[in-house]
Structure formats: C-alpha cells, structure tokens
Design a protein around this motif. Structure first.
Motif, PDB file in Angstrom:
ATOM      1  N   VAL A 280       0.859  -1.183   0.000  1.00 52.78           N
ATOM      2  CA  VAL A 280       0.000   0.000   0.000  1.00 52.78           C
ATOM      3  C   VAL A 280       0.894   1.232   0.000  1.00 52.78           C
ATOM      4  CG1 VAL A 280      -1.945  -1.103   1.154  1.00 52.78           C
ATOM      5  CG2 VAL A 280      -0.160  -0.021   2.525  1.00 52.78           C
ATOM      6  N   SER A 281       0.343   2.338  -0.425  1.00 57.57           N
ATOM      7  CA  SER A 281       1.121   3.564  -0.519  1.00 57.57           C
ATOM      8  C   SER A 281       1.263   4.219   0.854  1.00 57.57           C
ATOM      9  CB  SER A 281       0.445   4.536  -1.488  1.00 57.57           C
ATOM     10  OG  SER A 281      -0.812   4.945  -0.977  1.00 57.57           O
ATOM     11  N   LEU A 282       2.272   5.056   0.969  1.00 60.28           N
ATOM     12  CA  LEU A 282       2.480   5.793   2.210  1.00 60.28           C
ATOM     13  C   LEU A 282       1.312   6.740   2.461  1.00 60.28           C
ATOM     14  CD1 LEU A 282       4.251   6.554   4.616  1.00 60.28           C
ATOM     15  CD2 LEU A 282       5.432   8.204   3.134  1.00 60.28           C
ATOM     16  N   SER A 283       0.774   7.326   1.398  1.00 59.18           N
ATOM     17  CA  SER A 283      -0.368   8.233   1.564  1.00 59.18           C
ATOM     18  C   SER A 283      -1.572   7.495   2.132  1.00 59.18           C
ATOM     19  CB  SER A 283      -0.728   8.876   0.220  1.00 59.18           C
ATOM     20  OG  SER A 283      -1.125   7.886  -0.725  1.00 59.18           O
ATOM     21  N   PHE A 284      -1.751   6.221   1.725  1.00 60.43           N
ATOM     22  CA  PHE A 284      -2.841   5.422   2.270  1.00 60.43           C
ATOM     23  C   PHE A 284      -2.650   5.199   3.763  1.00 60.43           C
ATOM     24  CE2 PHE A 284      -4.469   1.296   3.627  1.00 60.43           C
ATOM     25  CZ  PHE A 284      -5.799   1.390   3.268  1.00 60.43           C
ATOM     26  N   LEU A 285      -1.420   4.848   4.168  1.00 61.03           N
ATOM     27  CA  LEU A 285      -1.140   4.624   5.580  1.00 61.03           C
ATOM     28  C   LEU A 285      -1.391   5.891   6.396  1.00 61.03           C
ATOM     29  CD1 LEU A 285       2.161   2.498   5.431  1.00 61.03           C
ATOM     30  CD2 LEU A 285      -0.121   1.699   6.054  1.00 61.03           C
ATOM     31  N   PHE A 359       4.881   0.152  14.948  1.00 59.56           N
ATOM     32  CA  PHE A 359       4.059  -0.460  13.898  1.00 59.56           C
ATOM     33  C   PHE A 359       4.121   0.333  12.605  1.00 59.56           C
ATOM     34  CE2 PHE A 359       1.901  -2.065  17.767  1.00 59.56           C
ATOM     35  CZ  PHE A 359       2.074  -3.419  17.526  1.00 59.56           C
ATOM     36  N   ALA A 360       4.206   1.656  12.704  1.00 59.29           N
ATOM     37  CA  ALA A 360       4.269   2.487  11.504  1.00 59.29           C
ATOM     38  C   ALA A 360       5.540   2.199  10.705  1.00 59.29           C
ATOM     39  CB  ALA A 360       4.205   3.959  11.889  1.00 59.29           C
ATOM     40  N   VAL A 361       6.671   2.137  11.395  1.00 56.10           N
ATOM     41  CA  VAL A 361       7.940   1.867  10.714  1.00 56.10           C
ATOM     42  C   VAL A 361       7.943   0.468  10.102  1.00 56.10           C
ATOM     43  CG1 VAL A 361      10.419   1.540  11.073  1.00 56.10           C
ATOM     44  CG2 VAL A 361       9.259   3.502  12.113  1.00 56.10           C
ATOM     45  N   LEU A 362       7.441  -0.516  10.846  1.00 52.19           N
ATOM     46  CA  LEU A 362       7.373  -1.874  10.314  1.00 52.19           C
ATOM     47  C   LEU A 362       6.535  -1.928   9.031  1.00 52.19           C
ATOM     48  CD1 LEU A 362       6.913  -4.035  13.542  1.00 52.19           C
ATOM     49  CD2 LEU A 362       8.874  -4.037  12.006  1.00 52.19           C
ATOM     50  N   ASP A 363       5.426  -1.195   9.006  1.00 50.72           N
ATOM     51  CA  ASP A 363       4.570  -1.200   7.826  1.00 50.72           C
ATOM     52  C   ASP A 363       5.247  -0.530   6.632  1.00 50.72           C
ATOM     53  OD1 ASP A 363       2.624  -2.512   9.184  1.00 50.72           O
ATOM     54  OD2 ASP A 363       1.312  -0.790   9.477  1.00 50.72           O
ATOM     55  N   ILE A 364       5.943   0.550   6.889  1.00 50.68           N
ATOM     56  CA  ILE A 364       6.626   1.262   5.798  1.00 50.68           C
ATOM     57  C   ILE A 364       7.754   0.410   5.233  1.00 50.68           C
ATOM     58  CG2 ILE A 364       8.055   3.261   5.258  1.00 50.68           C
ATOM     59  CD1 ILE A 364       6.420   4.817   7.363  1.00 50.68           C
ATOM     60  N   VAL A 365       8.493  -0.241   6.106  1.00 53.28           N
ATOM     61  CA  VAL A 365       9.658  -1.035   5.671  1.00 53.28           C
ATOM     62  C   VAL A 365       9.239  -2.374   5.086  1.00 53.28           C
ATOM     63  CG1 VAL A 365      11.737  -2.229   6.499  1.00 53.28           C
ATOM     64  CG2 VAL A 365      11.193   0.079   7.323  1.00 53.28           C
ATOM     65  N   ASP A 366       8.181  -2.979   5.660  1.00 53.64           N
ATOM     66  CA  ASP A 366       7.869  -4.375   5.360  1.00 53.64           C
ATOM     67  C   ASP A 366       6.498  -4.575   4.715  1.00 53.64           C
ATOM     68  OD1 ASP A 366       8.538  -7.079   5.354  1.00 53.64           O
ATOM     69  OD2 ASP A 366       7.587  -7.438   7.285  1.00 53.64           O
ATOM     70  N   ASP A 367       5.937  -3.538   4.118  1.00 50.23           N
ATOM     71  CA  ASP A 367       4.648  -3.652   3.419  1.00 50.23           C
ATOM     72  C   ASP A 367       3.586  -4.314   4.301  1.00 50.23           C
ATOM     73  OD1 ASP A 367       5.702  -2.493   1.176  1.00 50.23           O
ATOM     74  OD2 ASP A 367       6.267  -4.387   0.251  1.00 50.23           O
ATOM     75  N   GLY A 368       3.285  -3.678   5.408  1.00 54.14           N
ATOM     76  CA  GLY A 368       2.294  -4.249   6.314  1.00 54.14           C
ATOM     77  C   GLY A 368       1.110  -3.332   6.517  1.00 54.14           C
ATOM     78  N   LEU A 369       0.156  -3.814   7.307  1.00 53.02           N
ATOM     79  CA  LEU A 369      -1.036  -3.047   7.634  1.00 53.02           C
ATOM     80  C   LEU A 369      -1.287  -3.043   9.140  1.00 53.02           C
ATOM     81  CD1 LEU A 369      -3.425  -4.336   4.813  1.00 53.02           C
ATOM     82  CD2 LEU A 369      -2.408  -2.067   4.971  1.00 53.02           C
ATOM     83  N   ARG A 370      -0.238  -3.295   9.914  1.00 54.22           N
ATOM     84  CA  ARG A 370      -0.408  -3.383  11.356  1.00 54.22           C
ATOM     85  C   ARG A 370      -0.847  -2.047  11.954  1.00 54.22           C
ATOM     86  NH1 ARG A 370       4.533  -4.770   9.705  1.00 54.22           N
ATOM     87  NH2 ARG A 370       5.254  -6.933   9.713  1.00 54.22           N
ATOM     88  N   SER A 371      -0.235  -0.966  11.478  1.00 55.55           N
ATOM     89  CA  SER A 371      -0.470   0.341  12.086  1.00 55.55           C
ATOM     90  C   SER A 371      -1.840   0.919  11.772  1.00 55.55           C
ATOM     91  CB  SER A 371       0.611   1.334  11.636  1.00 55.55           C
ATOM     92  OG  SER A 371       0.565   1.524  10.226  1.00 55.55           O
ATOM     93  N   VAL A 372      -2.587   0.320  10.834  1.00 50.48           N
ATOM     94  CA  VAL A 372      -3.920   0.827  10.514  1.00 50.48           C
ATOM     95  C   VAL A 372      -4.990   0.095  11.323  1.00 50.48           C
ATOM     96  CG1 VAL A 372      -3.158   1.377   8.186  1.00 50.48           C
ATOM     97  CG2 VAL A 372      -4.417  -0.733   8.562  1.00 50.48           C
ATOM     98  N   VAL A 373      -4.567  -0.850  12.182  1.00 52.79           N
ATOM     99  CA  VAL A 373      -5.502  -1.591  13.033  1.00 52.79           C
ATOM    100  C   VAL A 373      -5.466  -0.952  14.418  1.00 52.79           C
ATOM    101  CG1 VAL A 373      -6.120  -3.850  13.950  1.00 52.79           C
ATOM    102  CG2 VAL A 373      -5.020  -3.679  11.709  1.00 52.79           C
ATOM    103  N   PRO A 374      -6.483  -0.185  14.788  1.00 53.28           N
ATOM    104  CA  PRO A 374      -6.420   0.609  16.028  1.00 53.28           C
ATOM    105  C   PRO A 374      -6.206  -0.205  17.294  1.00 53.28           C
ATOM    106  CG  PRO A 374      -8.262   1.319  14.651  1.00 53.28           C
ATOM    107  CD  PRO A 374      -7.725   0.056  14.044  1.00 53.28           C
ATOM    108  N   ARG A 375      -6.677  -1.452  17.335  1.00 52.56           N
ATOM    109  CA  ARG A 375      -6.578  -2.220  18.577  1.00 52.56           C
ATOM    110  C   ARG A 375      -5.130  -2.529  18.934  1.00 52.56           C
ATOM    111  NH1 ARG A 375      -8.594  -5.748  14.597  1.00 52.56           N
ATOM    112  NH2 ARG A 375      -7.402  -7.671  14.260  1.00 52.56           N
TER     113      ARG A 375
END
Length: 550
Positions: A280-285, A359-375
């Motif tokens: 996903v794009s950085l703008s999406f995150l 979580f934000a850094v992990l998602d940017i580096v590793d193409d993840g979606l962890r940081s968009v899950v509020p819980r």
C-alpha cells in the motif's frame, strides 16, 4: 507527585465544581452506553476464536465441519459454548497451542462464562465490566502526572465517551483489560519514580506482569517505560534506572512460564504470527492513521455505506472532522512540551511514540497493515487522550475570559461529538471494527429470508465465516462446508433452495464455484456481493436453480 509547571487557576470554585460535575455526568453516561444493545452487534471472527479457546476447543475440533458433511447451526454453536466435560485444563491446553495470546483474559472469561452463561450478552459483559476499571486507573495516572488538576476528571470523561474505546469495550476480547493494565502499570511506574520505595517497585512489577499476561504487545509499553526512566536519568546509571532494571528483570522472571510455553510451541507461534505483506502507498497509511486518530474522539462512519472506502479527503465528511482533531492533537503535543515539566511530557511522548512508531515503521519497511488496526495501538491513543486532557484543562483555567470561552466551547464540542458517536454506535448492528464480518447482518438476513420461504441448504468454502454467521442464522438451516467443492457430499433432493456463500480471494472463490457447477451441472446466480476490505477479499451469496427443477 510529578508536578506540571506553575499554572495559575483563573476559574472560580463554582466553575470548577460545575466542570467536575459535568465530567462525572459524562463518565456515567459513557458507562451506560457500554451496556446498550451489546447482544445486537455482529459477533465477528476474532470473538469466535476467543469463544473457541475459552471453551477448550482446538483447531482440530473444527475439522469435522470442513469435510463436506451436512450439519446444523446448533451443532456449530456447541463449539462456542462451555461443555461441562471440558474444564479449565482444556482451556489452558487450547491456549498453549496458540501462545501468541497470553492467558489472563481467557482464564477470566472461562470463570465468567461458568457463572453467567454462554449468551452473547454474557460473553461481552466481561470486557465491559473490566473496562470500568479504566476510569479510576486513568484518574490515578493523571494524579501522578499533573497533581490536583481538572485534567484528572477530564481524561476519564473523554475516555468514557471515546467511540474507539467504546467499540473495543464491547468486544468479547482482551482489549479493555489491556487498556486497564496499561494504565495501571503506567500509574504504578510514576508512583515508583516519585517515592522510590521497595513496595512501590514491587507494585509496578506486579502490574507490568499483569499487562504482559494480558497482551504480548505490552512489551512495547514496558519499553516505553524503560525509555522514560532512562531519559529521566539523563542516560546515567542512577538509583532510579537500577531500580527499574531490577523491576524489569523481576517482571521477566514472572513471565517466564509463558515464555517457555511460547518456545515449546514455536512452530504454532510462528504460523499464527506469520506476516502477510500488502503493498500500500504511504499516503494510504497516513490517511488511515489520521482517520483512526479521529475515531478516538468522533466516529459516525461519516455517512459512508461502505466502511472500507477509507481514503481520507477534505472533500468528504471524514475530512471535516479529521482536520480539526489532527490540529487539536498536534497543538496538545506542542503545548505539553512548552508548559509541562520534562517528567510529564517525556512520559506521554515515550508512550505515544514507541507504541505508535513501532508499527508504523514496520509497515513502511515491510509492506504491512499493522499500524492501521487501532486495537494494536490502544496505548498510543491513551497517551493522546491524556495529552489532550492536559491541554484542555489548562486552557479552561487560562488568564483571559475570551480564551476560557473558546476552550470551553471546544470541550463541549468534544463531549457532544463523543456522546453523539456513542449514541449512533449503540444503535448499529455492525461497525467498521468488525472488518471482514461487517456485512454479516445483511448476509444472514438474505439467507434467513430464503430459508423461511423454502427448505434451504447453505454451501460454503469458508467454515470460519459460517461460525460468525451462525449467531444470526435460523437454527433450521442446514449447512455443508469445505475448502474444496469436490468434497461436498451428495445433496439431499428434499432441499428446495441451495445457496452458496463464498468468502476468500476472488481466484479461490471462482475455482470453488466452477467445481460446484461441474459436479452438479447447475448454473449459479449471484444474489449478493461485497468487497470486504483493502485486501481485495470478496464475499458473495449465489443460488442454485431449484434442485427439483434441474
């Protein structure tokens, strides 16, 4: 206590009393909202897996429902209920096979369900009950941070009507307990830093251990505490730093039994936490981070019929609320650095940045979606709440009357937004936090309507989704499920209608349908289709032509 910088109070005693009365009233209303219509909300897949583990069942116990044999809704529901022949030892064994979930909440849920039953209301009443302890805990935390301040009442009031915390308090999961243990361990740390007695550090050790046994993500909270103490000690080996290190080692020792279980079941743990990449794009995150931050204070799903159309835009209603909330939070961060002592702002920034940025850094580096899950970021949002409460409490006591009026209006607006959001959420059958099960009420109503008119068989390629639907389906419905349509056993000719529910990636659903069409020589007519989320998963309901008319 960790005092803030000198702050003159320009509010009269009657005004202070009025504000405190208002905040207490808001807390009471927020508590009431937690109990409204809790049995009406969609019971989603994570709650199903929680019920499965609490009841003492393993993944292997679900396998008979994946063989293509016919079964009913009540047979499926048996795995969601307490069996007297399966005791707490079975719950423990089920948890050991999935050690990524630490056991405290599940064990509490087992005893709770033994006492109050297996209804959806009973299952969800435990996390609601646990969430009530968050209010005295955040009050204590603010007392340790700010001393005697209006913020000590404002923070629990904002928490009580936070849409985000309301949603997770109503889930039959461990999140409300995690909020409580995070606040409790943080307050205990601040007290230990303030008085530095052996008993205070023992208290912190025990509360930090409780947090770890509630969620593995409490490791991040513990690290934020460690960074805070190191910054207070200015990177020197002071008595404070040594005490915290000893408390951390003691916490690790107390957590060793579960660490051993995790190591012993490493293969299952690795499979459970295996990360799936989503480009996903950085703008999406960034848009998701802002949207979730907004949901901390206001959440009415912004009038969007499809909750997964999440792109943030100032041209859409979501943007109208997101921009002022973002400005408020940024200003709160700036204000707390300028006005509070380092002991205050270092704690808040350590809690917010470590849990959020990880979580934000992990998602940017590793193409993840962890940081968009509020819980996953609940401790981060707690830090935001405390920062905003500090800002607003100080501004309510500002020097000029004009400033006090403006910030009084801001506080009232936040309270109204939170109350309105909670009122809307309380009436909804589903909400965005149900993710892939968001549309369950619609799907179940369609299937039940067909079943009421004709004797119906439901065929599916995803038994886990049928588990979540089973809470809403007519008990008379019969079901066959298998990942491979070729395994679906022969269909009894007594059925008048045959529906097919597919829920997976588009390619796998198409393969399943083609196998059914070839095996039974029928055409499938689509009755329902929804895109689930940004992972491009599709759910559909198809219908055979009437079996006796083939």
């Amino acid at each position: 206590m960790l005092k803030m910088k000198s702050q003159h109070i320009y509010l009269s005693k009657s005004s202070l009393k009025w504000w405190r009365l208002l905040f207490i009233s808001v807390i009471i209303v927020g508590i009431c909202f937690r109990f409204v219509n809790i049995d009406k909300k969609a019971y989603w897949i994570d709650e199903v897996f929680t019920s499965l583990r609490v009841s003492g069942y393993h993944s292997e116990d679900v396998q008979p429902f994946r063989t293509g044999e016919e079964f009913g809704v009540e047979e499926l529901q048996k795995l969601q209920k307490i069996d007297p022949e399966r005791g707490i030892d079975n719950t423990w064994e089920a948890l050991k096979t999935h050690p990524e979930h630490t056991p405290l909440y599940f064990v509490l849920a087992r005893f709770w369900r033994n006492a109050f039953g297996d209804s959806v209301t009973a299952k969800r009443s435990l996390p609601i009950f646990l969430s009530l302890f968050a209010f005295p805990c955040i009050y204590w935390l603010c007392r340790e941070l700010f001393g005697s301040s209006l913020a000590c009442w404002l923070a629990p009031a904002l928490l009580a009507i936070s849409p985000l915390h309301l949603l997770y308090a109503q889930e039959a999961r461990h999140y409300s307990l995690w909020v409580v243990t995070t606040l409790l361990s943080s307050a205990a740390l601040l007290r230990a830093v303030r008085i530095q007695t052996t008993l205070s550090w023992i208290t912190y050790t025990l509360t930090a251990t409780l947090a770890l046994y509630t969620s593995l993500f409490s490791v991040l909270v513990g690290l934020s505490h460690g960074i805070y103490v190191i910054l207070l000690g200015r990177f020197r080996l002071t008595r404070l730093v040594i005490s915290h290190v000893l408390a951390g080692l003691a916490t690790l020792c107390l957590f060793t039994p579960w660490l051993w279980i995790m190591v012993s079941n490493y293969s299952q743990l690795q499979e459970s936490v295996e990360h799936k990449q989503f480009k996903v794009s950085l703008s999406f995150l960034i848009s998701q981070w802002i949207l979730n931050l907004t949901r901390n204070f206001i959440d009415i799903q912004f009038g969007i019929a499809d909750p997964f159309k999440l792109e943030l835009s100032l041209a859409r209603p979501s943007g109208y609320f997101a921009l002022p909330v973002l400005i408020l939070v940024i200003y709160a961060g700036y204000f707390i650095v300028r006005q509070a002592s380092p002991k205050v702002y270092l704690f808040i920034f350590s809690l917010v940045t470590l849990t959020g940025l990880t979580f934000a850094v992990l998602d940017i580096v590793d193409d993840g979606l962890r940081s968009v899950v509020p819980r996953y970021l609940l401790p981060c949002y707690l830090g935001v709440h405390i920062a905003v409460a500090y800002l607003l409490a100080c501004k309510l006591s500002s020097r000029t009357e004009k400033s006090r009026k403006f910030w009084s209006l801001t506080v009232i607006s936040l309270i109204v937004a939170g109350l309105f959001s909670c009122a809307v959420i309380s009436q909804g059958e589903t909400w965005w936090n149900k993710y892939s099960d968001y549309y369950n009420p619609e799907v179940a109503e369609l299937i039940n309507e067909v079943n009421r008119e004709n004797k119906t068989l439901l065929i599916s390629n995803h038994v886990s989704r049928i588990f979540t639907l089973s809470y809403l389906l007519d008990p008379s419905l019969r079901i066959k499920a298998s990942r491979n349509a070729e395994n679906i056993k022969e269909i009894d000719s007594s059925f008048d209608s045959i529906l097919v529910y597919t829920s997976r990636q588009r390619r796998l659903s198409r393969k399943f349908r083609e196998q059914l069409k070839e095996k039974y020589q029928v055409e499938l007519k689509r009755l329902y289709k929804r895109k689930l989320d940004y992972r491009n998963r599709i759910i559909s309901v198809w219908k055979f032509q009437k079996y006796n008319e083939r």
